[in-house]
Design a protein around this motif. Structure first.
Motif, PDB file in Angstrom:
ATOM      1  N   SER A 114       0.825  -1.202   0.000  1.00 60.36           N
ATOM      2  CA  SER A 114       0.000   0.000   0.000  1.00 60.36           C
ATOM      3  C   SER A 114       0.859   1.251   0.000  1.00 60.36           C
ATOM      4  N   ASP A 115       0.244   2.373  -0.404  1.00 61.66           N
ATOM      5  CA  ASP A 115       0.878   3.680  -0.320  1.00 61.66           C
ATOM      6  C   ASP A 115       0.875   4.150   1.127  1.00 61.66           C
ATOM      7  N   PRO A 116       1.637   5.222   1.444  1.00 65.47           N
ATOM      8  CA  PRO A 116       1.642   5.732   2.821  1.00 65.47           C
ATOM      9  C   PRO A 116       0.262   6.113   3.344  1.00 65.47           C
ATOM     10  N   ASP A 117      -0.648   6.498   2.439  1.00 65.97           N
ATOM     11  CA  ASP A 117      -1.986   6.879   2.877  1.00 65.97           C
ATOM     12  C   ASP A 117      -2.920   5.683   3.053  1.00 65.97           C
ATOM     13  N   GLY A 118      -2.410   4.468   2.832  1.00 69.97           N
ATOM     14  CA  GLY A 118      -3.204   3.264   3.021  1.00 69.97           C
ATOM     15  C   GLY A 118      -3.845   2.710   1.762  1.00 69.97           C
ATOM     16  N   THR A 119      -3.701   3.384   0.625  1.00 67.73           N
ATOM     17  CA  THR A 119      -4.278   2.893  -0.624  1.00 67.73           C
ATOM     18  C   THR A 119      -3.583   1.605  -1.042  1.00 67.73           C
ATOM     19  N   VAL A 120      -4.360   0.537  -1.233  1.00 66.57           N
ATOM     20  CA  VAL A 120      -3.800  -0.758  -1.592  1.00 66.57           C
ATOM     21  C   VAL A 120      -3.436  -0.760  -3.075  1.00 66.57           C
ATOM     22  N   LEU A 121      -2.163  -1.069  -3.370  1.00 66.86           N
ATOM     23  CA  LEU A 121      -1.667  -1.109  -4.746  1.00 66.86           C
ATOM     24  C   LEU A 121      -1.641  -2.519  -5.311  1.00 66.86           C
ATOM     25  N   TRP A 122      -1.487  -3.500  -4.432  1.00 68.21           N
ATOM     26  CA  TRP A 122      -1.442  -4.904  -4.839  1.00 68.21           C
ATOM     27  C   TRP A 122      -1.740  -5.751  -3.633  1.00 68.21           C
ATOM     28  N   SER A 123      -2.370  -6.926  -3.882  1.00 72.71           N
ATOM     29  CA  SER A 123      -2.624  -7.860  -2.784  1.00 72.71           C
ATOM     30  C   SER A 123      -2.793  -9.257  -3.343  1.00 72.71           C
ATOM     31  N   THR A 124      -2.618 -10.256  -2.465  1.00 75.40           N
ATOM     32  CA  THR A 124      -2.925 -11.636  -2.833  1.00 75.40           C
ATOM     33  C   THR A 124      -4.446 -11.761  -2.931  1.00 75.40           C
ATOM     34  N   PRO A 125      -4.968 -12.859  -3.489  1.00 74.10           N
ATOM     35  CA  PRO A 125      -6.417 -13.000  -3.641  1.00 74.10           C
ATOM     36  C   PRO A 125      -7.158 -12.710  -2.343  1.00 74.10           C
ATOM     37  N   PRO A 126      -8.273 -11.990  -2.409  1.00 73.81           N
ATOM     38  CA  PRO A 126      -8.953 -11.522  -1.195  1.00 73.81           C
ATOM     39  C   PRO A 126      -9.608 -12.617  -0.366  1.00 73.81           C
ATOM     40  N   GLN A 127      -9.924 -13.735  -0.984  1.00 76.36           N
ATOM     41  CA  GLN A 127     -10.619 -14.784  -0.240  1.00 76.36           C
ATOM     42  C   GLN A 127      -9.817 -16.076  -0.290  1.00 76.36           C
ATOM     43  N   LEU A 128      -8.868 -16.208   0.613  1.00 70.81           N
ATOM     44  CA  LEU A 128      -8.103 -17.445   0.736  1.00 70.81           C
ATOM     45  C   LEU A 128      -8.933 -18.471   1.484  1.00 70.81           C
ATOM     46  N   ARG A 129      -8.621 -19.739   1.299  1.00 72.22           N
ATOM     47  CA  ARG A 129      -9.472 -20.779   1.866  1.00 72.22           C
ATOM     48  C   ARG A 129      -9.369 -20.902   3.375  1.00 72.22           C
ATOM     49  N   SER A 130      -8.320 -20.322   3.972  1.00 67.37           N
ATOM     50  CA  SER A 130      -8.191 -20.309   5.433  1.00 67.37           C
ATOM     51  C   SER A 130      -7.296 -19.153   5.839  1.00 67.37           C
ATOM     52  N   PRO A 131      -7.309 -18.727   7.104  1.00 64.19           N
ATOM     53  CA  PRO A 131      -6.490 -17.598   7.540  1.00 64.19           C
ATOM     54  C   PRO A 131      -5.000 -17.870   7.381  1.00 64.19           C
ATOM     55  N   VAL A 132      -4.259 -16.803   7.112  1.00 68.61           N
ATOM     56  CA  VAL A 132      -2.814 -16.889   6.935  1.00 68.61           C
ATOM     57  C   VAL A 132      -2.143 -17.005   8.301  1.00 68.61           C
ATOM     58  N   ALA A 133      -1.213 -17.980   8.420  1.00 73.07           N
ATOM     59  CA  ALA A 133      -0.481 -18.152   9.664  1.00 73.07           C
ATOM     60  C   ALA A 133       0.961 -17.695   9.549  1.00 73.07           C
ATOM     61  N   ALA A 134       1.508 -17.623   8.296  1.00 73.26           N
ATOM     62  CA  ALA A 134       2.907 -17.229   8.141  1.00 73.26           C
ATOM     63  C   ALA A 134       3.204 -16.907   6.679  1.00 73.26           C
ATOM     64  N   LEU A 135       4.236 -16.080   6.495  1.00 74.32           N
ATOM     65  CA  LEU A 135       4.820 -15.814   5.174  1.00 74.32           C
ATOM     66  C   LEU A 135       6.205 -16.430   5.195  1.00 74.32           C
ATOM     67  N   ARG A 136       6.465 -17.376   4.251  1.00 73.40           N
ATOM     68  CA  ARG A 136       7.732 -18.100   4.275  1.00 73.40           C
ATOM     69  C   ARG A 136       8.454 -17.933   2.944  1.00 73.40           C
ATOM     70  N   LEU A 137       9.788 -17.789   3.004  1.00 71.25           N
ATOM     71  CA  LEU A 137      10.638 -17.739   1.813  1.00 71.25           C
ATOM     72  C   LEU A 137      11.491 -18.998   1.805  1.00 71.25           C
ATOM     73  N   LEU A 138      11.231 -19.866   0.807  1.00 71.97           N
ATOM     74  CA  LEU A 138      11.949 -21.132   0.732  1.00 71.97           C
ATOM     75  C   LEU A 138      13.346 -20.947   0.130  1.00 71.97           C
ATOM     76  N   ASP A 139      14.173 -21.981   0.294  1.00 73.39           N
ATOM     77  CA  ASP A 139      15.520 -21.957  -0.275  1.00 73.39           C
ATOM     78  C   ASP A 139      15.494 -21.931  -1.806  1.00 73.39           C
ATOM     79  N   SER A 140      14.370 -22.300  -2.408  1.00 74.98           N
ATOM     80  CA  SER A 140      14.230 -22.283  -3.865  1.00 74.98           C
ATOM     81  C   SER A 140      13.894 -20.900  -4.405  1.00 74.98           C
ATOM     82  N   GLY A 141      13.594 -19.950  -3.494  1.00 73.75           N
ATOM     83  CA  GLY A 141      13.178 -18.622  -3.916  1.00 73.75           C
ATOM     84  C   GLY A 141      11.684 -18.464  -4.005  1.00 73.75           C
ATOM     85  N   ASN A 142      10.931 -19.475  -3.595  1.00 74.14           N
ATOM     86  CA  ASN A 142       9.474 -19.443  -3.632  1.00 74.14           C
ATOM     87  C   ASN A 142       8.930 -18.761  -2.385  1.00 74.14           C
TER      88      ASN A 142
END
Length: 698
Positions: A114-142
């Motif tokens: 988002s911008d400093p004023d809170g305007t969302v510029l990009w996001s993951t899909p709004p309706q994921l099948r369950s709540p997010v518990a973590a953001l992980r960066l794998l050794d493969s770069g994924n």
């Protein structure tokens, strides 16, 4: 203000500044390893000490960061970078960069920028099948979003940008999109597309490379392509069951290979010794296309690319000049402008200053090719050049067309802009024509009687016809008087001499149809702007507009491959033969005097050529009367269709004309003064005579 007071304020300011830097250092974000939890935020300012990096893979090979390529302070992206080289391998908000104060937020609902004023510029899909518990960066770069059970809710490997990493697959129907430049990560015009049939590189939707056509690729089986991947062995197109369809195996295996579509349109596979090594093994193991001139924009718009040593050079094709506004680009040399949607279509603009002008075309020479005609199927087949041109003229988005005379295939080039041209080593069967527009002001001046050649043919031809009728009648009267004198002389001496023939064995009486034949020959010379024989007046014109052919010594071009095959070289054809060939193809503008630069009404040119050919019918009875010819040229009656079967002698003579050393005189020709015992002299005499003397049957 006293000196002690000023000193006290300075000390206080210094103290506050030190406190500010200390606070910033204390609050600076620590780079997390492997994963971060929801309610996490990051900005480039908060992670300034780590260059915007806030998450690192366990092996240290990759990092997630709020990154600004090229130190562009107004353009920050959520990106995954190859740590040793700083290369971006994935980016989120490509179309909408944020500032140094913009934020990356991880919440139970997903990941957002988002911008400093809170305007969302990009996001993951709004309706994921369950709540997010973590953001992980794998050794493969994924980069992955995980739920409480470590199941993947979303991952960057499923949303590739311009790079494929080992283990990542690009599915059929998806594509990589190159960045516009090294500092602008927004999507450019170059794409690597995967279809069920192939893997292809495209620019503005037009193909310029296919994996199946690359000499380094092999096809293993006939099956639809389901995905593309890169690994230690090379590049592979896979079927749905994982079996190989296409492969481009590389000589040496490497532990870590990266496929990237660069902003220059080139596909590169680079190998590294170790997963976290910054030193490439070979630098570029696989590069496609391999040749510079195979790239659509190796030269700016309409630049002609030619191979030069290990590189290439760019020039402007004939009839085009260097652009004053875009370095390296080419514009029409006749003062017109390249066609666009706004200047070539009626009703496209309410602004009179950008009103549509007069559409015309500038022809490209033989061997001048365009990448789109090599790989993509034609827009339409079974049409001649005239019909192909009509389709382009009727389309607001058509910028040029190429017509393949051998297959009657029509390629319409209709995108945002034209790319560069390239020089073929052998003659191509597809001839190109660039759509141009004269400004409305220039076309108005033409109608008011200025020096425009666009109206020259419809105005001049009727006047010339009337003048020539009078001249021919006068010459006919003089000839009749002379003929009577010759007949009397013949009777007195007992010698019978041959006269020019009216299509019978060039002793029958000569009729007014012989004058019609002569007029047809003269009319062709008027249309062509030269004598009907080649090899003369070689310094007049550099190239021909609208023909696309190789330039001959007299400044006109043999545009039709069929006519080239009739002679030993392409620059000395007998023009009536060329006129007959191109009449059959409907390519009348290719016959017009090149000095008119293509500014000719095609219907008028077609009328003149048809009338001329009708006048040349071998059987005098098939030729129109001169009064009918005048009405045809004036447009009061339509020009009939010439009888091709009655014009075959033009081809016979044209092929004989190509070989002046022939020892056999052409049957039915006139103008020879040699005796039968010297046939070579007879043939040579015919060719050295005037164009009227060698005009065949009278």
């Amino acid at each position: 203000m006293t000196a002690p007071r000023r000193s006290s304020l300075a000390c206080l300011g210094l103290l506050l500044l030190l406190l500010l830097f200390s606070a910033r250092g204390a609050d600076a974000g620590q780079v997390a390893i492997d994963l971060v939890r929801p309610n996490f935020t990051a900005s480039a300012f908060e992670y300034i000490d780590s260059g915007g990096s806030f998450l690192e893979s366990g092996n240290g090979a990759f990092k997630a960061a709020v990154f600004n390529p090229g130190k562009q302070q107004a353009s920050f992206y959520l990106a995954v970078l190859h740590e040793p080289t700083g290369t971006v391998v994935w980016s989120a908000n490509r179309a909408a960069p944020t500032t140094s104060s913009g934020r990356v937020r991880l919440t139970p609902q997903g990941l957002a920028v988002s911008d400093p004023d809170g305007t969302v510029l990009w996001s993951t899909p709004p309706q994921l099948r369950s709540p997010v518990a973590a953001l992980r960066l794998l050794d493969s770069g994924n980069l992955q979003l995980l739920d409480a059970g470590n199941a993947t809710l979303w991952q960057s490997f499923d949303n590739a940008t311009d790079t494929l990493l080992p283990g990542q697959r690009l599915l059929a129907g998806a594509y990589l999109s190159a960045a516009r430049s090294a500092v602008d990560l927004s999507e450019g015009e170059y794409r690597l597309a995967v279809t069920a049939a192939d893997v292809a590189l495209t620019w503005q939707g037009a193909t310029y490379w296919r994996l199946s056509n690359d000499v380094r690729a092999y096809k293993d089986r006939n099956a639809p392509v389901a995905a593309v991947s890169v690994n230690a062995s090379g590049l592979f197109a896979l079927a749905a069951d994982g079996a190989l369809v296409f492969r481009a195996a590389l000589a040496d295996e490497a532990n870590f290979r990266v496929l990237n579509l660069g902003s220059d349109g080139r596909l590169r596979i680079t190998s590294y010794a170790e997963v976290n090594s910054s030193d490439p093994v070979g630098g570029g193991d696989f590069v496609a296309p391999a040749e510079d001139c195979d790239l659509p924009t190796q030269c700016p718009s309409l630049g002609l690319c030619s191979s030069a040593g290990n590189g290439s050079s760019c020039t402007c094709p004939p009839l085009f000049a260097a652009s004053a506004s875009t370095p390296g680009a080419c514009t029409p040399g006749d003062g017109s402008t390249l066609a666009s949607r706004t200047n070539s279509c009626h009703g496209s603009s309410n602004d009179s200053s950008s009103a549509p002008g007069v559409v015309s075309y500038l022809g490209l020479r033989l061997r001048t090719a365009y990448f789109a005609t090599r790989f993509d199927p034609p827009t339409i087949t079974g049409v001649n050049d005239t019909a192909c041109r009509g389709l382009c003229t009727a389309s607001c988005t058509c910028l040029a067309y190429f017509h393949d005379n051998s297959s009657n295939s029509c390629y319409l080039i209709q995108e945002k802009q034209l790319g560069s041209l390239y020089w073929e080593s052998s003659a191509t069967s597809a001839l190109g024509y660039i759509k141009t527009v004269q400004s409305p002001q220039n076309s108005t001046r033409s109608r008011d009687g200025s020096s425009s050649t666009n109206r020259a043919v419809p105005i001049v031809l009727p006047s010339i016809a009337v003048f020539l009728v009078i001249a021919v009648v006068a010459l006919y009267a003089c000839w009749k008087r002379k003929n009577k004198s010759n007949k009397k002389s013949s009777k007195n001496t007992g010698v019978n001499k041959q006269s020019h023939k009216s299509g019978h064995h060039n002793n029958a009486a000569i009729s007014d149809r012989a004058d019609v034949y002569s007029f047809g020959m003269v009319l062709l010379e008027l249309v062509h702007g030269r004598k009907n024989r080649g090899g003369e007046e070689g310094n007049h014109v550099a190239a021909v507009v609208g023909s696309g052919g190789e330039q001959s010594s007299d400044g006109w071009s043999s545009a039709a491959p069929s006519t080239l095959s009739a002679t030993s070289d392409g620059g000395d054809e007998y023009f009536p033969m060329v006129a007959l060939d191109l009449h059959e193809q409907g390519r009348y503008l290719d016959l017009v005097d090149p000095r008119l630069e293509g500014r000719v009404d095609e219907a008028e040119a077609a009328r003149a050529v048809r009338v001329a050919l009708c006048c040349l019918h071998e059987d005098p009875a098939l030729r129109p009367r001169m009064s009918a010819v005048v009405r045809m040229l004036e447009g009061s009656v339509p020009a009939p269709e010439p009888r091709v079967e009655a014009l075959g002698f033009l081809r016979l003579y044209g092929r004989g004309y190509a070989a002046p050393a022939s020892t056999t005189a052409m049957a039915g020709t006139s103008g020879s003064t040699a005796t039968p015992s010297t046939p070579g002299a007879s043939s040579q005499s015919q060719l050295n005579d005037s164009s009227q003397d060698v005009s065949l049957p009278r």
